[in-house]
Design a protein around this motif. Structure first.
Motif, PDB file in Angstrom:
ATOM      1  N   UNK A   1       6.914 -19.435 -92.506  1.00 61.30           N
ATOM      2  CA  UNK A   1       6.948 -17.843 -93.020  1.00 61.30           C
ATOM      3  C   UNK A   1       8.202 -17.414 -92.647  1.00 61.30           C
ATOM      4  N   UNK A   2       9.111 -16.724 -93.569  1.00 61.71           N
ATOM      5  CA  UNK A   2      10.580 -16.456 -93.379  1.00 61.71           C
ATOM      6  C   UNK A   2      10.350 -15.087 -92.052  1.00 61.71           C
ATOM      7  N   UNK A   3       9.723 -14.249 -92.406  1.00 62.09           N
ATOM      8  CA  UNK A   3       9.836 -13.159 -91.221  1.00 62.09           C
ATOM      9  C   UNK A   3       9.253 -13.608 -89.964  1.00 62.09           C
ATOM     10  N   UNK A   4       8.279 -14.237 -89.912  1.00 66.27           N
ATOM     11  CA  UNK A   4       7.913 -14.817 -88.706  1.00 66.27           C
ATOM     12  C   UNK A   4       8.968 -15.648 -88.241  1.00 66.27           C
TER      13      UNK A   4
ATOM     14  N   UNK B   1      -0.616 -13.808 -87.273  1.00 64.70           N
ATOM     15  CA  UNK B   1       0.572 -14.657 -87.108  1.00 64.70           C
ATOM     16  C   UNK B   1       0.532 -15.177 -85.605  1.00 64.70           C
TER      17      UNK B   1
END
Lengths: 148, 414
Positions: A77-80, A122
């Motif tokens: 996941x890009x935000x993580x 997350x």
């Protein structure tokens, strides 16, 4: 020039974030960090290196050179991934003791993912714990090396 | 599918929305768009007031006290049992057992009926679209009893394969435990036919009604299910209270679950005799306040009418589905012919969690992840989905907000 301390790097991130007016800018910055984080080589994406959150997966690899701990990581996941990137910028290349002692106040200070850090959705908290665990493990090795 | 231009006004949504205080709040400085109703629905003012009224005016322990407050509390608590009986069409009020929720209801059956009846080599049949709550209790039981868990497969549309089901049923099948409406796909399963087929081979059937109770008309006698479990909090009621329905003769013959107060007739150190149904399965002081408010929630649903609610929700679902299909790279997971009130999807190249985070910043609440159905996600070759689920207070404008939000999220993330 000597490497910045953990606190100094955290402050730089806090200062960067204070320039953003909107949530969109903040997230675009994090997404950008996520996209720029060098990809982890496939060979490291093993079960062993996986930090399983409820939704996204983070792979974390650590190494130890000249008394310092270095981290590499990746996420689906890009935000993580952007958050991982910031943690690496702050913690990588420091001595085990510094990493163990790091309070990582910037996570709260930049005021946008206290919620993210608290939910099980997350692997962020798990990742911080794992980074510190690596530091503790390397500190033990350091102690053994110093005795020899 | 052609996008409908407007949603017919089946309900007076404005007046309904006014009854839900939480819908007035803002999230991240934007009006809340709550599309996570399959996880839990919001509560009308009347339900919130019922909880407060109980603690303000007649809080007392039930069934044993002889004073006025105890009597009032007992009457209110038992009134809920009668309302639930009517809500699901049960033959007797004592067939309604109050639990903490669907999960506890399923576990109750696994630990009592299951331990009594399942022997080595027996088969328990569930489907590939079950929630973990309807998988794990049976796995535990099967491990303990050396029994076998069998899985009814799901086709590409997200429907159960009936042929496979009929093939899997055999004389070793002791129990079929099946979800009526999938929380991850929205699929409505043909449980009535499935129950009838199971009974022909002598198997009992438990229906997981967690998602269905709020949308479908439930008549447990018509379905002829042996057990039916659901939760109040997905039917506009409080959390922490749910129902296990069981056929009376079954519940009567089953061993007790938890021991303690309320569930006993007489206790001596040598031998304890147990109370009659339903108290046999309600050990300890129950969740009185929430049980009382549960009745208020069911009254609220009844007053508006399930048929109208369903029509409104179906309209929202059709509209949302048509709008979502316009988004490039978006794939809907679960395209069953019979669906209710939720749509699950993935967008190529974007992790569902990232979409959820961006939508949250726009005040839009959706669910992202595996929805506690990991085997189902694996079946579709994905790690999770974004799920928008609708309730009677949602509007077409909120779906437009979702669509705009998704377009923005895609722009930011891709």
């Amino acid at each position: 020039m000597s490497k910045k301390s953990i606190i100094e790097t955290e402050q730089e991130i806090i200062d960067d974030f204070s320039l953003f007016d909107s949530w969109e800018d903040k997230y675009e910055y994090i997404i950008d960090l996520g996209k720029k984080l060098p990809l982890l080589e496939e060979q490291y994406k093993t079960e062993e290196n996986k930090i399983k959150g409820c939704q996204s997966t983070v792979w974390l690899v650590a190494s130890y050179r000249d008394g310092k701990v270095f981290f590499k990581a990746d996420s689906d996941a890009v935000i993580v991934k952007g958050l991982v990137s910031m943690l690496i910028t702050v913690l990588s290349g420091h001595q085990p003791d510094e990493i163990i002692a790091a309070k990582l106040d910037f996570i709260r200070e930049i005021g946008m993912f206290t919620h993210l850090a608290q939910t099980r959705s997350n692997g962020l908290l798990a990742m911080i714990k794992q980074m510190k665990n690596y530091a503790i493990a390397y500190k033990t090795i350091q102690g053994i090396e110093q005795k020899q | 599918m052609k996008a409908p231009n407007s949603i017919p006004q089946v309900l007076d949504v404005t007046s309904i929305r006014n009854q839900f205080p939480i819908l007035n709040r803002r999230v991240k400085e934007k009006p809340l768009v709550y599309l996570d109703n399959a996880a839990t629905s919001q509560k009308p003012r009347s339900v919130i007031d019922a909880i407060s009224d109980y603690y303000t005016n007649y809080n007392a322990n039930i069934h044993r006290g002889i004073h006025t407050l105890a009597e009032e509390a007992t009457m209110a608590y038992e009134a809920t049992r009668h309302t639930v009986q009517e809500f699901i069409g049960a033959a007797f009020p004592e067939e309604i057992i109050f639990t903490r929720g669907t999960t506890e209801g399923i576990n109750l059956v696994a630990y009592t009926w299951g331990r009594q009846h399942i022997i080595p080599g027996d088969e328990i049949l569930i489907s590939a679209m079950e929630h973990h709550s309807n998988i794990v209790p049976w796995q535990i039981l099967c491990e303990e009893k050396d029994a076998v868990l069998k899985i009814i497969p799901v086709n590409d549309h997200g429907e159960l394969s009936m042929d496979a089901y009929l093939e899997l049923l055999n004389e070793r099948t002791k129990l079929v435990s099946i979800v009526q409406v999938s929380n991850a796909l929205g699929t409505v399963n043909p449980v009535k036919e499935m129950i009838s087929a199971a009974h022909k081979t002598g198997a009992r059937v438990l229906v997981d009604g967690a998602q269905s109770a709020v949308h479908l008309d439930i008549d447990v006698q018509d379905l002829d299910c042996d057990f039916f479990a659901f939760s109040a909090h997905k039917v506009y009621g409080p959390t922490g209270i749910g129902v296990l329905y069981g056929k009376k003769e079954l519940l009567d013959s089953m061993p007790v679950f938890q021991g303690g107060g309320e569930m006993i007739k007489e206790v001596t150190f040598e031998k304890t005799t147990y109370n009659d149904l339903p108290y046999k399965y309600e050990a300890g002081t129950p969740n009185i306040a929430d049980t009382i408010a549960f009745k208020t929630a069911l009254d609220f649903v009844k007053e508006i009418g399930k048929a109208s609610i369903r029509e409104h929700e179906n309209n929202l679902l059709d509209y949302a589905t048509a709008q979502l299909q316009q988004i490039p790279g978006l794939r809907i997971i679960g395209e069953a012919r019979e669906k209710v009130s939720l749509v699950s999807f993935v967008i190529k190249g974007i992790h569902p969690q990232d979409i959820g985070i961006i939508l949250d910043n726009m005040g839009i609440a959706v669910r992202t992840g595996h929805h506690c159905t990991q085997p189902l996600m694996k079946r579709f070759g994905i790690s999770g989905t974004v799920r928008a689920s609708f309730a009677l207070y949602n509007t077409r404008e909120e779906i437009d907000t979702l669509i705009n939000g998704l377009q923005k999220a895609i722009k930011m993330l891709l």
